[in-house]
Design a protein around this motif. Structure first.
Motif, short mmCIF file in Angstrom:
data_model
loop_
_atom_site.label_atom_id
_atom_site.label_comp_id
_atom_site.label_asym_id
_atom_site.label_seq_id
_atom_site.Cartn_x
_atom_site.Cartn_y
_atom_site.Cartn_z
N CYS A 61 0.79 -1.24 0.00
CA CYS A 61 0.00 0.00 0.00
C CYS A 61 0.82 1.29 0.00
N THR B 193 -12.59 3.69 7.30
CA THR B 193 -12.49 2.26 7.25
C THR B 193 -11.89 1.73 8.54
N ASP C 122 -13.02 -5.26 1.54
CA ASP C 122 -12.13 -5.11 0.38
C ASP C 122 -11.30 -6.39 0.26
N1 SAM Z 1 -7.13 1.61 5.13
C1 SAM Z 1 -7.98 0.73 4.52
C2 SAM Z 1 -7.70 -0.70 4.99
O1 SAM Z 1 -6.64 -0.99 5.44
O2 SAM Z 1 -8.55 -1.50 4.83
C3 SAM Z 1 -7.91 0.73 3.00
C4 SAM Z 1 -7.44 1.90 2.28
S1 SAM Z 1 -7.09 1.61 0.57
C5 SAM Z 1 -7.22 3.23 0.06
C6 SAM Z 1 -8.53 0.86 -0.11
C7 SAM Z 1 -8.32 -0.52 -0.68
O3 SAM Z 1 -7.52 -0.45 -1.82
C8 SAM Z 1 -7.61 -1.51 0.22
O4 SAM Z 1 -8.44 -2.06 1.18
C9 SAM Z 1 -7.10 -2.53 -0.76
O5 SAM Z 1 -8.01 -3.57 -0.97
C10 SAM Z 1 -6.93 -1.72 -2.03
N2 SAM Z 1 -5.50 -1.54 -2.36
C11 SAM Z 1 -4.57 -0.87 -1.67
N3 SAM Z 1 -3.37 -0.98 -2.28
C12 SAM Z 1 -3.56 -1.73 -3.39
C13 SAM Z 1 -2.71 -2.20 -4.42
N4 SAM Z 1 -1.41 -1.95 -4.43
N5 SAM Z 1 -3.27 -2.95 -5.41
C14 SAM Z 1 -4.58 -3.25 -5.41
N6 SAM Z 1 -5.42 -2.83 -4.46
C15 SAM Z 1 -4.94 -2.09 -3.46
#
Ligand code: SAM
Ligand code: SF4
Length: 438
Positions: free
Chosen positions: A164, A233, A300
Motif C-alpha cells: 500500500c 475504514t 475489500d
Molecule cells: N485503510 C484501509 C484498509 O486498510 O482496509 C484501505 C485503504 S485503501 C485506500 C482501499 C483498498 O484499496 C484496500 O483495502 C485494498 O483492498 C486496495 N488496495 C490498496 N493498495 C492496493 C494495491 N497496491 N493494489 C490493489 N489494491 C490495493
C-alpha cells in the motif's frame, strides 16, 4: 466580475471531504462553482494513487486539463490528493500548464497558497506538511441542503501493509481533537444533516489524549438531532471489543461495518503484513454478528498478490462463501513503486489476476443478490437522500447501507421513512412506502 472554479474528484471519500473543504475555501475567496472546466478561472483535480490505474487516469486527465491553458492562458490549474503528494515537483516539470501541486496535508494552508498562485508568475509545489495535523475546517454552510455528510477524524496510516502506498502519501496517523469534531458535527446537524460518516484510513486507531474511537462514537451518539452514524475504514487488527460492543450499545450507530480482509490465506496475509489471520477475521465477524444481529458486512479484497497460489486464492473464495459479505470491493493487485510488495518475487500475470478477479466477483454477485432478495417483503427504515439517478423516483439507504429506490414524493426528502421491499437486484432494492415518517 465573479471568478469561477471547477473541481473534479477521484478516489475515496476522504478526497471527497477534502474537495468540499477546498471548494469552501475557494467560495470564501469569491469563486463560484461551475460544471465546465472551460468556463473556469481556477481548475482543480483531486487525485488518487492507490492503484496504478487510478494514477494513470489522473495523469491523463491532468494532461487534458493542461490544454485549457492554450485557449485561456490566464486559467489557473491545480492538482491535489495522493498523486500530487507522490509526484510533487515532477508534475510541474511534466505539465507546463500546471500552477499548483497541493499535498493532502497542505489543504489547511490552501488560502495562503492560493493567494500566492493568484498573483501569477509563481508555480508552487506544496507537499511538505506530511506531519501536520488535519486543520479545522471552520464554517459549514457548504453542506447546506444535504442530508449526509463526512467528517475526517484522522489522517494518515502507520500500518505499512506491504502493497500500500497510503502511508507514503498521506503520512503518519494524526487524529483531530474530539471537541473540534463534535463542534463540526453539531454545525452539520444545524444545517440539516441527519447522517454523519466518520472517515479515516484506519478509524479505529483514532486516539486523541484519553479519547479512543469508541469514546468518540459514544459522544457522537449523544448529539441531539443526529439520526445515523457510520464510519469507515476499520482495520481488523485494531477492532477492539469496546468497538464491537458499540454496535450493541449505540442506537444511532448503523448496523453496517466495512472491514477489509484482503485475502483468505494466512500465508498471503502474512506477506501483506496485515497483522491478523483468517481465523481471527472470522472470529471478529462472529462477534460483530452476535453484538448486532443482522449487521451488514462489506469488505475489500485483492486478487493476484505476488506469490498467490491457486490454493491461496481458493482460501479467499472459501472465506467469501463462509462469511457471505453483503458486498465486496475487489481489486487486482497493482504494483506501487516504493512499497515492499512491488519488489517481491512471484508476480502473477495480468490475465491470471483478471481471471481470479472474475471468479471472485461472480461468486460475490450471487451472494449479494441472494442477500438482497431475502429482504423482499420486509419493511426497512430508509433515509431519503433525493431523486434517484434515473430520475424516476426517490432514493435512499437502509441502515445497513443498501440503496432503495421508491415512488417519487418530494415531501419525503431528508426524512426517515419505512419502505416495504418489493424487488431486489444486485445493485439496489425497489420498494413502496410502508408508513409515514418514523
Ligand atoms: N485503510 C484501509 C484498509 O486498510 O482496509 C484501505 C485503504 S485503501 C485506500 C482501499 C483498498 O484499496 C484496500 O483495502 C485494498 O483492498 C486496495 N488496495 C490498496 N493498495 C492496493 C494495491 N497496491 N493494489 C490493489 N489494491 C490495493
Ligand atoms: Fe494501506 Fe494498510 Fe494503511 Fe489501509 S491499513 S491504508 S491498506 S497501509
Amino acid at each position: 466580475m465573479a471568478k469561477h472554479y471547477y473541481i473534479e474528484t477521484m478516489g475515496c471519500q476522504m478526497n471527497e471531504y477534502d474537495s468540499d473543504r477546498l471548494s469552501r475555501m475557494l467560495e470564501d475567496s469569491g469563486y463560484q462553482r461551475v460544471g465546465d472546466p472551460e468556463k473556469a478561472d481556477f481548475v482543480l483535480l483531486n487525485t488518487c494513487s492507490v492503484r496504478a490505474k487510478a494514477e494513470q487516469k489522473a495523469l491523463s486527465r491532468l494532461g487534458r486539463l493542461a490544454t485549457l491553458k492554450k485557449k485561456n492562458p490566464r486559467v489557473l490549474l491545480a492538482v491535489a490528493g495522493c498523486v500530487a503528494q507522490q509526484r510533487g515537483v515532477d508534475l510541474l516539470e511534466r505539465f507546463a500548464g500546471l500552477d499548483l501541486v497541493l499535498g493532502p496535508r497542505e489543504i489547511g494552508n490552501f488560502r495562503v497558497i492560493l493567494e500566492k498562485v493568484k498573483e501569477g508568475g509563481t508555480r508552487v509545489a506544496a507537499i511538505d506538511a506530511r506531519g501536520k495535523p488535519v486543520s479545522f475546517f471552520g464554517g459549514f454552510e457548504y453542506f447546506k441542503h444535504t442530508v449526509k455528510a463526512f467528517i475526517t477524524i484522522m489522517e494518515g496510516c502507520n500500518n505499512f501493509c506491504s502493497y500500500c502506498i497510503v502511508p507514503y502519501v498521506r503520512g503518519r496517523e494524526t487524529s483531530r481533537p474530539p471537541e473540534e469534531l463534535l463542534d463540526e458535527a453539531k454545525n452539520l446537524i444545524l444545517q440539516g444533516v441527519k447522517e454523519i460518516t466518520l472517515l479515516g484510513q484506519n478509524v479505529n486507531s483514532y486516539a486523541y489524549g484519553n479519547t479512543r474511537f469508541s469514546g468518540l462514537l459514544k459522544s457522537m451518539n449523544e448529539l441531539e438531532g443526529l439520526q445515523r452514524i457510520r464510519f469507515t475504514t476499520s482495520h481488523p487488527k485494531d477492532l477492539s471489543p469496546e468497538l464491537i460492543q458499540s454496535f450493541a450499545r449505540l442506537e444511532k450507530l448503523c448496523p453496517h461495518i466495512h472491514l477489509p480482509f484482503q485475502a483468505g490465506s494466512n500465508r498471503v496475509l502474512k506477506a501483506m503484513k496485515r497483522g491478523y489471520s483468517r481465523e481471527k477475521y472470522m472470529e471478529l465477524i462472529d462477534a460483530l454478528r452476535n453484538a448486532r444481529p443482522g449487521i451488514a458486512v462489506t469488505s475489500d479484497v485483492m486478487a493476484g498478490f505476488p506469490g498467490e497460489t491457486e490454493e491461496d486464492f481458493e482460501l479467499t473464495l472459501d472465506l467469501i462463501r463462509q462469511i457471505e459479505f453483503d458486498n465486496l470491493f475487489s481489486f487486482k493487485y497493482s504494483d506501487r513503486e516504493g512499497t515492499p510488495a512491488a519488489k517481491m518475487e512471484g508476480k502473477i500475470p495480468e490475465a491470471q489476476k483478471l481471471a481470479r478477479l472474475d471468479r471472485l466477483q461472480e461468486l460475490q454477485r450471487k451472494i449479494t443478490l441472494k442477500k438482497n432478495r431475502e429482504l423482499i417483503g420486509r419493511s426497512l427504515e430508509v433515509l431519503v437522500e433525493g431523486t434517484s439517478k434515473k430520475g424516476q423516483g426517490l432514493t435512499g439507504r437502509t441502515a445497513t447501507n443498501k440503496v432503495v429506490n421508491f415512488i417519487n414524493d418530494k415531501r419525503y426528502i431528508s426524512k426517515l421513512i419505512n419502505v416495504t421491499i418489493k424487488r431486489a437486484s444486485f445493485n439496489s432494492l425497489w420498494g413502496e412506502l410502508t408508513s409515514e415518517e418514523t
